[in-house]
Scaffold this motif. Structure first.
Motif, PDB file in Angstrom:
ATOM      1  N   GLY A   1      27.918 -10.197  15.099  1.00  0.00           N
ATOM      2  CA  GLY A   1      26.486 -10.491  15.051  1.00  0.00           C
ATOM      3  C   GLY A   1      26.225 -11.977  14.898  1.00  0.00           C
ATOM      4  O   GLY A   1      25.294 -12.525  15.523  1.00  0.00           O
ATOM      5  N   LEU A   2      27.064 -12.652  14.072  1.00  0.00           N
ATOM      6  CA  LEU A   2      26.898 -14.098  13.911  1.00  0.00           C
ATOM      7  C   LEU A   2      27.212 -14.832  15.216  1.00  0.00           C
ATOM      8  O   LEU A   2      26.553 -15.820  15.568  1.00  0.00           O
ATOM      9  CB  LEU A   2      27.811 -14.601  12.790  1.00  0.00           C
ATOM     10  N   GLY A   3      28.244 -14.343  15.976  1.00  0.00           N
ATOM     11  CA  GLY A   3      28.558 -14.972  17.256  1.00  0.00           C
ATOM     12  C   GLY A   3      27.421 -14.833  18.251  1.00  0.00           C
ATOM     13  O   GLY A   3      27.072 -15.794  18.963  1.00  0.00           O
ATOM     14  N   GLU A   4      26.827 -13.645  18.312  1.00  0.00           N
ATOM     15  CA  GLU A   4      25.688 -13.439  19.215  1.00  0.00           C
ATOM     16  C   GLU A   4      24.504 -14.322  18.813  1.00  0.00           C
ATOM     17  O   GLU A   4      23.802 -14.873  19.665  1.00  0.00           O
ATOM     18  CB  GLU A   4      25.289 -11.965  19.198  1.00  0.00           C
ATOM     19  N   ARG A   5      24.321 -14.425  17.500  1.00  0.00           N
ATOM     20  CA  ARG A   5      23.214 -15.272  17.042  1.00  0.00           C
ATOM     21  C   ARG A   5      23.450 -16.743  17.410  1.00  0.00           C
ATOM     22  O   ARG A   5      22.531 -17.450  17.830  1.00  0.00           O
ATOM     23  CB  ARG A   5      23.071 -15.134  15.523  1.00  0.00           C
ATOM     24  N   GLN A   6      24.703 -17.196  17.295  1.00  0.00           N
ATOM     25  CA  GLN A   6      25.017 -18.575  17.650  1.00  0.00           C
ATOM     26  C   GLN A   6      24.797 -18.808  19.143  1.00  0.00           C
ATOM     27  O   GLN A   6      24.304 -19.862  19.561  1.00  0.00           O
ATOM     28  CB  GLN A   6      26.455 -18.901  17.263  1.00  0.00           C
ATOM     29  N   GLU A   7      25.161 -17.821  19.968  1.00  0.00           N
ATOM     30  CA  GLU A   7      24.966 -17.954  21.413  1.00  0.00           C
ATOM     31  C   GLU A   7      23.479 -18.046  21.750  1.00  0.00           C
ATOM     32  O   GLU A   7      23.063 -18.839  22.615  1.00  0.00           O
ATOM     33  CB  GLU A   7      25.607 -16.759  22.127  1.00  0.00           C
ATOM     34  N   ARG A   8      22.678 -17.256  21.054  1.00  0.00           N
ATOM     35  CA  ARG A   8      21.235 -17.323  21.293  1.00  0.00           C
ATOM     36  C   ARG A   8      20.678 -18.681  20.895  1.00  0.00           C
ATOM     37  O   ARG A   8      19.795 -19.231  21.555  1.00  0.00           O
ATOM     38  CB  ARG A   8      20.525 -16.209  20.515  1.00  0.00           C
ATOM     39  N   VAL A   9      21.210 -19.233  19.811  1.00  0.00           N
ATOM     40  CA  VAL A   9      20.744 -20.554  19.386  1.00  0.00           C
ATOM     41  C   VAL A   9      21.128 -21.618  20.422  1.00  0.00           C
ATOM     42  O   VAL A   9      20.316 -22.501  20.762  1.00  0.00           O
ATOM     43  CB  VAL A   9      21.332 -20.904  18.004  1.00  0.00           C
TER      44      VAL A   9
END
Length: 482
Positions: free
Chosen positions: A413-421
């Motif tokens: 989830g943190l990786g997906e959030r970083q990609e969105r950022v």
């Protein structure tokens, strides 16, 4: 096995927290389930019964010795003393002295005389003769300042408290801790009755004064009555501490604790609850120790409320309190519980939130002392292996694997959030470039629509006259004589 069956070993019915005598007040495991009032009545009844039995035994022994002595005197008048008869006479005399000593022990006059003799030969303890600590001095000053507002009754209260403290100092080595506790409880009761008469039944004012009285006398007596050497409190402390250390492997899932420490607010509440229960040992006054327990309990309720988004129930509170105690391993836990039980104002333990939370803490400690495999829904073999340190549930149990999976999901989830950022940052960069190009185009369009005509700079009037030498000379001023 279902979650409901797992919770069965921890759940305590609220009726079990009340006095076993049915008076409606909170009970205490240290008082065999009685409340403070019923326990004192039961203790007095047992004590009076024991005194009567001791008196009866002493009188029976006295009668037997008198009869034996009379018969021995009659036998001596008829026959001469033999070595065996001399031995019997000596034994009889020793037994008579023992009976006399027993009777003297139960004689009020002899008890008073013994106390006076002990008081005269007693060397003052260093803690009593040593200069009072800063905290004790501050409490004494605060107590005097408080009593000034009461005027004449305040002077009488101070006089009674000083006299009681001096009396307790003389009883320290002569009475058991139960008897010292009874003396303190009697003092509380007598002082409360007098204040009720003086304040005409105003319970709020009486409670406020009794809080100050308890703070004053227990601060002065703390070193003498907390974990005294005549008790086994220290031994119980070490046993509980060792037990909690052996249970370090117990997980939050085994206790069915409804708390999610992954939530930052919940984690902060758990840390605060642990700090509050540990801080209890640093307090001197029983009421202040109870306040630490109450703060810890409220932090637990807040942690459950944040996790579930709804108010916590009593069934959720006790397992969480057990978990907090296991994580905190509070110092001198049994000594603090016994100190509160013996010397706290009984009205605080019988009713109110302080009494409720303290009773739950006692239940939590009792559960930890008796915790077994069935309580945690484990097999006896696994329980023994965990207790001996041969295995750890965090490495083998499916519950540990589920925690690993939860951590992996959290990382994903943190990786997906970083990609969105990052995508948002790239989008913002493109938007800035497009905005800059758009502004440049708009400026160019305006310039194309309204072109600027650039003209040469204006020249002087006679700039075209190249024959400057033919110009007339400039006019000069002339002076006329007149």
């Amino acid at each position: 096995m279902s979650q409901k069956s797992e919770r069965r070993g921890i759940r305590v019915d609220q009726s079990e927290l009340l006095c076993t005598k049915g008076c409606g007040y909170y009970g205490n495991p240290a008082w065999q389930g009685f409340c403070s009032k019923c326990w004192r009545e039961e203790y007095q009844h047992v004590r009076q019964k024991q005194i009567k039995e001791d008196w009866a035994l002493a009188e029976r022994l006295q009668r037997e010795e008198e009869a034996a002595y009379a018969s021995s005197q009659g036998a001596q008048s008829q026959t001469s003393l033999t070595p065996f008869s001399k031995f019997e006479e000596k034994k009889s005399n020793e037994k008579t002295r023992k009976v006399t000593t027993v009777k003297k022990f139960f004689s009020p006059s002899s008890r008073i005389g013994a106390k006076k003799e002990s008081h005269e030969t007693k060397v003052p303890s260093p803690s009593m003769s040593r200069q009072a600590s800063i905290e004790t001095d501050q409490v004494s000053r605060d107590f005097l300042d408080f009593l000034k507002s009461l005027h004449k009754p305040g002077r009488e209260i101070h006089k009674q408290c000083r006299a009681f403290i001096e009396t307790m100092a003389t009883k320290e080595d002569q009475q058991s801790v139960e008897e010292l506790s009874e003396c303190v409880q009697d003092f509380y009761q007598n002082m409360s009755d007098r204040l009720l008469t003086h304040f005409k039944g105003s319970s709020e004012r009486v409670e406020r004064v009794m809080d100050q009285v308890e703070k004053y006398i227990m601060t002065r007596l703390y070193k003498n009555v907390f974990c005294p050497e005549i008790t086994d409190d220290e031994k119980k402390d070490l046993a509980v501490q060792k037990r909690i250390r052996a249970l370090h492997w117990v997980t939050i899932q085994m206790l069915c604790v409804p708390v999610d420490e992954e939530i930052p607010e919940v984690s902060d509440m758990v840390v605060k609850a642990i700090t509050d229960i540990i801080e209890m040992d640093s307090k001197r006054v029983p009421r202040d120790k109870l306040a630490c327990i109450t703060k810890c309990s409220k932090d637990i309720f807040n942690a459950i409320k944040i996790t579930r988004n709804e108010p916590a129930s009593a069934d959720d509170f006790l397992p969480t309190l057990i978990y907090i105690v296991l994580k905190a391993n509070p110092p001198r836990l049994q000594s603090n519980i016994q100190y509160i039980t013996r010397f706290c104002n009984p009205s605080r333990l019988m009713t109110g939130e302080d009494g409720y939370y303290f009773t739950n803490l006692c239940c939590a400690v009792a559960f930890i002392e008796k915790l077994d495999a069935q309580s945690l829904n484990l097999s006896p073999e696994d329980f023994e292996r965990y207790m001996s340190g041969q295995a750890s549930p965090r490495r083998q149990d499916p519950e540990g694997l589920s925690q690993v999976y939860q951590s992996l999901e959290l990382l994903n989830g943190l990786g997906e959030r970083q990609e969105r950022v990052l995508q948002g940052a790239r989008r913002l960069e493109r938007d800035l470039i497009d905005w800059q190009d758009g502004v440049a185009r708009e400026v160019q369009d305006i310039l194309d629509k309204y072109p600027l005509e650039i003209r040469p700079p204006a020249s002087a009037i006679d700039s075209d006259n190249v024959e400057n030498d033919r110009l007339p000379p400039p006019l000069l001023p002339q002076v006329f004589a007149g």
